[in-house]
Design an enzyme around this catalytic site. Sequence first.
Site, short mmCIF file in Angstrom:
data_model
loop_
_atom_site.label_atom_id
_atom_site.label_comp_id
_atom_site.label_asym_id
_atom_site.label_seq_id
_atom_site.Cartn_x
_atom_site.Cartn_y
_atom_site.Cartn_z
N LYS A 121 0.83 -1.21 0.00
CA LYS A 121 0.00 0.00 0.00
C LYS A 121 0.86 1.26 0.00
CE LYS A 121 -2.87 2.85 2.79
NZ LYS A 121 -3.01 3.24 4.18
N ASP A 139 -7.04 1.63 1.20
CA ASP A 139 -7.02 1.79 2.66
C ASP A 139 -8.36 1.32 3.22
OD1 ASP A 139 -8.85 3.80 2.06
OD2 ASP A 139 -7.89 5.30 3.33
#
Length: 218
Positions: A121, A139
């Site tokens: 990420k 997220d």
Amino acid sequence: MTKTEKVDFTIRTLQEIYPEIPVPLAHKDPYSLLIAVLMSAQSTDVKVNQITPLLFERADNPYDMVKLSVEEIREIIKPVGLSPMKSKGIHGLSKILIEKYDGQVPQEMELLEELPAVGHKTASVVVSQAFGIPAFPVDTHIHRLMYRWGFSNGKNVVRTEKDAKRLFPKGLWNDLHLQIIWYGREYCQARGWNLDNDIITSTIGRKSVLDDYYLKRK
């Protein structure tokens, strides 16, 4: 609506609400963004934006960062949480950037993911926001909204990212992931969610999500 129509409606609505898209984490270059994103794990952007100026006042580049000890970095960033792991990661990746990349942050996902404390990420955010390379970092907000909108099954963020990349045009990924984050924060929260203010979910939302919402309101 068909799935395609729902996707088009979502894109159109997000573009209307967020024609200008603020980047949540304050930064001035790829290195400061990398450090800010690393620090944001299990913390809030607000908290990170309060602490990064204190850190960058001491060291805003890898050459100055390695002059600080891991303990010094940890003391500065302690308020964001997970400071033992994050301080080691910040010091370690800064050393590697100097030794392998002349102090520059690489643009390749696989090289970023090799750096200490940098996961998929974090690497996705950096290539997207620092270098403009299409990526779709997922997220908790994106994961929640993709499920509520019926675009993903919600099993895990890996699946959600694959579904997002499959559904949305690649040229819009970098804008969309930020637009969805802001929408999730402002209109489709995990707690205190008011569907009356949430035009996207109320229009295209997964039936089980809507049924559950109204059941809890009774």
